[in-house]
Structure formats: C-alpha cells, structure tokens
Design a protein around this motif. Structure first.
Motif, PDB file in Angstrom:
ATOM      1  N   VAL A 176      10.251 -12.413  -0.719  1.00  0.00           N
ATOM      2  CA  VAL A 176       9.307 -11.405  -0.228  1.00  0.00           C
ATOM      3  C   VAL A 176       7.890 -11.836  -0.583  1.00  0.00           C
ATOM      4  O   VAL A 176       7.586 -12.107  -1.748  1.00  0.00           O
ATOM      5  CB  VAL A 176       9.607 -10.017  -0.836  1.00  0.00           C
ATOM      6  N   ARG A 177       7.034 -11.911   0.414  1.00  0.00           N
ATOM      7  CA  ARG A 177       5.640 -12.292   0.212  1.00  0.00           C
ATOM      8  C   ARG A 177       4.737 -11.251   0.878  1.00  0.00           C
ATOM      9  O   ARG A 177       4.984 -10.854   2.009  1.00  0.00           O
ATOM     10  CB  ARG A 177       5.359 -13.678   0.792  1.00  0.00           C
ATOM     11  N   ASP A 178       3.719 -10.842   0.169  1.00  0.00           N
ATOM     12  CA  ASP A 178       2.802  -9.802   0.681  1.00  0.00           C
ATOM     13  C   ASP A 178       3.583  -8.572   1.127  1.00  0.00           C
ATOM     14  O   ASP A 178       3.282  -7.948   2.148  1.00  0.00           O
ATOM     15  CB  ASP A 178       1.965 -10.345   1.845  1.00  0.00           C
ATOM     16  N   GLU A 179       4.625  -8.251   0.342  1.00  0.00           N
ATOM     17  CA  GLU A 179       5.461  -7.066   0.568  1.00  0.00           C
ATOM     18  C   GLU A 179       6.216  -7.109   1.891  1.00  0.00           C
ATOM     19  O   GLU A 179       6.620  -6.081   2.421  1.00  0.00           O
ATOM     20  CB  GLU A 179       4.616  -5.785   0.486  1.00  0.00           C
ATOM     21  N   LYS A 180       6.429  -8.324   2.419  1.00  0.00           N
ATOM     22  CA  LYS A 180       7.204  -8.483   3.649  1.00  0.00           C
ATOM     23  C   LYS A 180       8.294  -9.531   3.443  1.00  0.00           C
ATOM     24  O   LYS A 180       8.065 -10.532   2.762  1.00  0.00           O
ATOM     25  CB  LYS A 180       6.289  -8.932   4.803  1.00  0.00           C
ATOM     26  N   PRO A 181       9.489  -9.312   4.019  1.00  0.00           N
ATOM     27  CA  PRO A 181      10.530 -10.362   3.963  1.00  0.00           C
ATOM     28  C   PRO A 181      10.026 -11.630   4.643  1.00  0.00           C
ATOM     29  O   PRO A 181       9.612 -11.583   5.800  1.00  0.00           O
ATOM     30  CB  PRO A 181      11.696  -9.741   4.736  1.00  0.00           C
ATOM     31  N   HIS A 182      10.046 -12.737   3.909  1.00  0.00           N
ATOM     32  CA  HIS A 182       9.463 -13.966   4.445  1.00  0.00           C
ATOM     33  C   HIS A 182      10.522 -14.953   4.907  1.00  0.00           C
ATOM     34  O   HIS A 182      10.440 -15.505   6.001  1.00  0.00           O
ATOM     35  CB  HIS A 182       8.574 -14.623   3.388  1.00  0.00           C
ATOM     36  N   ASN A 183      11.531 -15.216   4.079  1.00  0.00           N
ATOM     37  CA  ASN A 183      12.592 -16.149   4.454  1.00  0.00           C
ATOM     38  C   ASN A 183      13.796 -15.971   3.535  1.00  0.00           C
ATOM     39  O   ASN A 183      13.702 -15.379   2.461  1.00  0.00           O
ATOM     40  CB  ASN A 183      12.108 -17.599   4.399  1.00  0.00           C
ATOM     41  N   PHE A 184      14.932 -16.507   3.988  1.00  0.00           N
ATOM     42  CA  PHE A 184      16.122 -16.561   3.140  1.00  0.00           C
ATOM     43  C   PHE A 184      16.059 -17.819   2.279  1.00  0.00           C
ATOM     44  O   PHE A 184      15.576 -18.862   2.718  1.00  0.00           O
ATOM     45  CB  PHE A 184      17.393 -16.647   3.994  1.00  0.00           C
ATOM     46  N   TYR A 185      16.590 -17.727   1.063  1.00  0.00           N
ATOM     47  CA  TYR A 185      16.796 -18.932   0.262  1.00  0.00           C
ATOM     48  C   TYR A 185      18.204 -18.895  -0.335  1.00  0.00           C
ATOM     49  O   TYR A 185      18.804 -17.840  -0.520  1.00  0.00           O
ATOM     50  CB  TYR A 185      15.726 -19.087  -0.818  1.00  0.00           C
ATOM     51  N   LEU A 186      18.729 -20.079  -0.618  1.00  0.00           N
ATOM     52  CA  LEU A 186      20.117 -20.232  -1.034  1.00  0.00           C
ATOM     53  C   LEU A 186      20.298 -19.890  -2.510  1.00  0.00           C
ATOM     54  O   LEU A 186      19.595 -20.409  -3.372  1.00  0.00           O
ATOM     55  CB  LEU A 186      20.577 -21.667  -0.773  1.00  0.00           C
ATOM     56  N   PRO A 206      17.155 -25.464   8.864  1.00  0.00           N
ATOM     57  CA  PRO A 206      17.619 -25.494   7.468  1.00  0.00           C
ATOM     58  C   PRO A 206      17.370 -24.183   6.730  1.00  0.00           C
ATOM     59  O   PRO A 206      16.520 -23.372   7.129  1.00  0.00           O
ATOM     60  CB  PRO A 206      16.760 -26.608   6.866  1.00  0.00           C
ATOM     61  N   ILE A 207      18.082 -24.003   5.643  1.00  0.00           N
ATOM     62  CA  ILE A 207      17.820 -22.896   4.738  1.00  0.00           C
ATOM     63  C   ILE A 207      16.881 -23.387   3.640  1.00  0.00           C
ATOM     64  O   ILE A 207      16.788 -24.594   3.377  1.00  0.00           O
ATOM     65  CB  ILE A 207      19.130 -22.358   4.116  1.00  0.00           C
ATOM     66  N   CYS A 208      16.165 -22.465   3.001  1.00  0.00           N
ATOM     67  CA  CYS A 208      15.328 -22.832   1.854  1.00  0.00           C
ATOM     68  C   CYS A 208      16.215 -22.953   0.616  1.00  0.00           C
ATOM     69  O   CYS A 208      17.201 -22.228   0.467  1.00  0.00           O
ATOM     70  CB  CYS A 208      14.259 -21.775   1.604  1.00  0.00           C
ATOM     71  N   LEU A 209      15.866 -23.866  -0.269  1.00  0.00           N
ATOM     72  CA  LEU A 209      16.654 -24.070  -1.478  1.00  0.00           C
ATOM     73  C   LEU A 209      16.239 -23.167  -2.631  1.00  0.00           C
ATOM     74  O   LEU A 209      16.995 -22.989  -3.584  1.00  0.00           O
ATOM     75  CB  LEU A 209      16.571 -25.531  -1.926  1.00  0.00           C
ATOM     76  N   GLU A 210      15.045 -22.598  -2.574  1.00  0.00           N
ATOM     77  CA  GLU A 210      14.618 -21.692  -3.633  1.00  0.00           C
ATOM     78  C   GLU A 210      13.539 -20.759  -3.124  1.00  0.00           C
ATOM     79  O   GLU A 210      12.920 -21.006  -2.085  1.00  0.00           O
ATOM     80  CB  GLU A 210      14.114 -22.474  -4.849  1.00  0.00           C
ATOM     81  N   GLY A 211      13.325 -19.672  -3.850  1.00  0.00           N
ATOM     82  CA  GLY A 211      12.303 -18.708  -3.495  1.00  0.00           C
ATOM     83  C   GLY A 211      11.039 -18.925  -4.297  1.00  0.00           C
ATOM     84  O   GLY A 211      11.040 -19.612  -5.316  1.00  0.00           O
ATOM     85  N   SER A 212       9.953 -18.319  -3.853  1.00  0.00           N
ATOM     86  CA  SER A 212       8.682 -18.476  -4.565  1.00  0.00           C
ATOM     87  C   SER A 212       8.711 -17.743  -5.907  1.00  0.00           C
ATOM     88  O   SER A 212       8.068 -18.151  -6.869  1.00  0.00           O
ATOM     89  CB  SER A 212       7.536 -17.948  -3.702  1.00  0.00           C
ATOM     90  N   SER A 213       9.466 -16.660  -5.982  1.00  0.00           N
ATOM     91  CA  SER A 213       9.700 -15.964  -7.252  1.00  0.00           C
ATOM     92  C   SER A 213      11.110 -15.386  -7.187  1.00  0.00           C
ATOM     93  O   SER A 213      11.470 -14.737  -6.207  1.00  0.00           O
ATOM     94  CB  SER A 213       8.672 -14.860  -7.475  1.00  0.00           C
ATOM     95  N   GLU A 214      11.894 -15.642  -8.233  1.00  0.00           N
ATOM     96  CA  GLU A 214      13.285 -15.232  -8.221  1.00  0.00           C
ATOM     97  C   GLU A 214      13.586 -14.347  -9.424  1.00  0.00           C
ATOM     98  O   GLU A 214      12.986 -14.506 -10.480  1.00  0.00           O
ATOM     99  CB  GLU A 214      14.196 -16.463  -8.231  1.00  0.00           C
ATOM    100  N   PRO A 215      14.526 -13.402  -9.270  1.00  0.00           N
ATOM    101  CA  PRO A 215      14.900 -12.544 -10.400  1.00  0.00           C
ATOM    102  C   PRO A 215      15.546 -13.355 -11.513  1.00  0.00           C
ATOM    103  O   PRO A 215      16.182 -14.379 -11.268  1.00  0.00           O
ATOM    104  CB  PRO A 215      15.894 -11.559  -9.780  1.00  0.00           C
ATOM    105  N   GLU A 216      15.379 -12.892 -12.741  1.00  0.00           N
ATOM    106  CA  GLU A 216      15.925 -13.615 -13.884  1.00  0.00           C
ATOM    107  C   GLU A 216      17.448 -13.642 -13.857  1.00  0.00           C
ATOM    108  O   GLU A 216      18.075 -14.627 -14.224  1.00  0.00           O
ATOM    109  CB  GLU A 216      15.435 -12.971 -15.177  1.00  0.00           C
ATOM    110  N   THR A 217      18.036 -12.539 -13.419  1.00  0.00           N
ATOM    111  CA  THR A 217      19.496 -12.452 -13.385  1.00  0.00           C
ATOM    112  C   THR A 217      19.997 -12.229 -11.961  1.00  0.00           C
ATOM    113  O   THR A 217      19.293 -11.638 -11.137  1.00  0.00           O
ATOM    114  CB  THR A 217      20.000 -11.302 -14.284  1.00  0.00           C
ATOM    115  N   LEU A 218      21.210 -12.719 -11.700  1.00  0.00           N
ATOM    116  CA  LEU A 218      21.835 -12.493 -10.398  1.00  0.00           C
ATOM    117  C   LEU A 218      22.834 -11.339 -10.434  1.00  0.00           C
ATOM    118  O   LEU A 218      23.487 -11.041  -9.436  1.00  0.00           O
ATOM    119  CB  LEU A 218      22.551 -13.771  -9.941  1.00  0.00           C
ATOM    120  N   THR A 219      22.945 -10.669 -11.574  1.00  0.00           N
ATOM    121  CA  THR A 219      23.865  -9.542 -11.703  1.00  0.00           C
ATOM    122  C   THR A 219      23.310  -8.307 -11.007  1.00  0.00           C
ATOM    123  O   THR A 219      22.102  -8.029 -11.076  1.00  0.00           O
ATOM    124  CB  THR A 219      24.119  -9.226 -13.187  1.00  0.00           C
ATOM    125  N   ASN A 220      24.194  -7.573 -10.344  1.00  0.00           N
ATOM    126  CA  ASN A 220      23.843  -6.329  -9.671  1.00  0.00           C
ATOM    127  C   ASN A 220      22.775  -6.539  -8.599  1.00  0.00           C
ATOM    128  O   ASN A 220      21.838  -5.774  -8.466  1.00  0.00           O
ATOM    129  CB  ASN A 220      23.361  -5.279 -10.681  1.00  0.00           C
TER     130      ASN A 220
END
Length: 305
Positions: A263-273, A185-199
């Motif tokens: 990104v966790r501990d400055e490493k790519p951890h997983n994809f989220y949708l 499965p894919i993850c449905l959300e990240g542990s911290s996400e940017p406020e905007t999806l623009t750019n």
C-alpha cells in the motif's frame, strides 16, 4: 478448439490506448484495441505485481484473464504430449519461475534437458498453446498460453527432505519471457512489510482440483502453535513454513502464490510474494501449508540474476 464466427476480443477499458486497428476474423470485422501497456513493453518498463483494486472486493473464485498474470502451470515434456504436473509456477523475472522442490523432484536436474516446461499466460487448464486465441462460451477471447522450456533447476540448498522445510526450486527458462497483458511477473517484496505473518488475511491464486480456470481466494494465517496442532506436528514444525485457513475448501495445486498487498499513499499499489503453497491438509476444515520466501529472498535474487 472451435471458434464462433463472431469473435469478440476481451479487452480492459482502463488499459486502452487511443489507437485501434481492425482485425478480420472469419469474415467479421473485429476491433482489436491497442493496449496502453505496449509503450511500457517496448521500453522494458513492466510493473511487477500489477493489480486492479476493483477486483479485490469481489467474491469471485475465478480470476479474470489478466488477473494475477504471474501464475502458470508446470508441464512435463513426454515427447508426443505434455503432461500436466498439477503444480503452479510463479513468474519472478523474465528468465525464471518459482515452484516447490517437491514439484520438480522427478525431473532431470542437469542443465539443458530437464523435460520441464512452464506454461504461461494460461487462464484455463484445457487451453492449448497451439491456439492463437482461446475463447469462452460467450465468445470472449484472449491469446493462447505460451510454452517455455526449463533448462536448469536449482533447489534451495537448505531443503530438508525430512521436515519439508525450504521446499523451493528456481526454474531457469530457455528464452526470455515476452511480456504481455496476460504474462507478467510478481514482486518479490513490498516497500514496507509487517513484522509478523500471523493473523494476516492474504490473497492466493492458482489452479485447483475443482475447476479448470485460474482461481483465487483469501486465507487467514495462523500462529505456529496452532499450525503444529493442525498438522499434527506436536514436536517440530518447519521454521520457514506457515499455515493458513482458506475461506473456501478448494485444494489448490502446490506452487500457488500467497500474496500481500503493498500500500502506497493509502492506495493498493501491487501484490508481492509472501509464500508458495506446499500442501493441503484436511481436518475439520482445509488447512493450507505454505513455504515462506522471506528468508529465501537473498537466495532468490542471487540465483535469478
């Protein structure tokens, strides 16, 4: 599909366990190495959105067989054959996949007999579920795809047929998915996400009209005013949709996931949708229109328990 007399099983060194076992195929002894994830499968501990950082920095337009293993294809059961609906599905848990509401508008929405089927673990659209192994021209082989009957379809309650907004549908499967290295499965959300999806330069994956193998790419998201201009929506553009410029002009099937990286501990951890593709528009360059899932996450979680 014909097989070579010398079949070589495709494995991934970073996931190998210490044990292996011999498999006799067409009189040839093949070493089938046990994968380290077998222990996790036995305990039900599957990491969603699994990624290999090495594969993030390539220019390949096709995925590896184990790359983005949450992307499948929607089929229709025609009785004597399965018709490819040219729509992708995204695995979100062991009993549910996600696609666009537009992709399932022709199916029976009554529970139990929808005629919809999710083909999972598919790397090449031409591969048949009847094949125990499927191999490429270099005799690298992976398990054949698996079919899962869809018994219930739930369209987003706020889907707007006029504007196309909230173009989402949850498909419940008849039986639980059996997790493998090629179906996860894919993850449905990240542990911290940017406020905007623009750019944002985001990843997407799925199947397309230009190649039979599962593809991937990068797309840069644009602002809503720019999106209105690209889609000729001068007055109104769906509030929960977004546009992106893909690096390549290949037109992917609707339902393809747009993904960010946690990104966790400055490493790519997983994809989220982040979103799923709803349509492609040809202007001076191809524009992808995506349905964001951010505001739909509570609906997704409530209907996939």
């Amino acid at each position: 599909m014909p097989f070579s007399s010398e079949i070589e099983l495709l494995v991934f060194p970073e996931t190998l366990a210490n044990n292996d076992m011999a498999l006799l195929v067409s009189g040839k002894l093949v070493q089938l190495l046990m994968l380290a994830w077998l222990g996790a499968l036995a305990t039900g501990e599957i990491q969603c959105g699994r990624l290999d950082e090495n594969l993030l920095y390539t220019t390949d337009e096709s995925t590896k067989p184990s790359e983005n293993p949450w992307v499948g294809i929607l089929l229709e059961d025609q009785g004597n054959h399965y018709e490819n609906m040219r729509c992708s599905v995204v695995i979100i848990n062991e009993l549910h996949v996600l696609t666009t509401a537009s992709c399932v508008k022709g199916f029976n929405s009554r529970s139990g007999d929808t005629k919809a089927v999710a083909m999972l673990g598919v790397w090449n659209e031409n591969d048949s579920p009847e094949e125990e192994l499927v191999c490429n021209d270099k005799d690298f082989c992976v398990p054949g795809p698996e079919l899962y009957k869809v018994v219930d379809i739930k369209v987003h309650p706020q889907r707007d047929r006029d504007t196309g907004d909230n173009d989402l549908a949850i498909l419940r499967l008849e039986k639980a998915i059996e997790w493998t290295h090629w179906i996860q499965p894919i993850c449905l959300e990240g542990s911290s996400e940017p406020e905007t999806l623009t750019n944002r330069n985001l990843h997407y994956s799925g199947f397309n009209h230009g190649d039979y193998s599962r593809g991937k790419g990068l797309a840069m998201t644009v602002s809503t005013p720019k999106c209105k201009k690209l889609t000729s929506s001068t007055v109104f553009f769906p509030v929960n949709q977004m546009c992106a410029y893909p690096v390549k002009r290949t037109k992917f099937y609707p339902g393809a996931p747009l993904m960010d990286i946690d990104v966790r501990d400055e490493k790519p951890h997983n994809f989220y949708l982040v979103a799923i593709l709803v349509r492609n528009i040809d202007t001076d360059a191809t524009t992808q229109v995506y349905q964001s899932v951010r505001r739909a996450r509570s609906w997704l979680l409530e209907n996939t328990k």
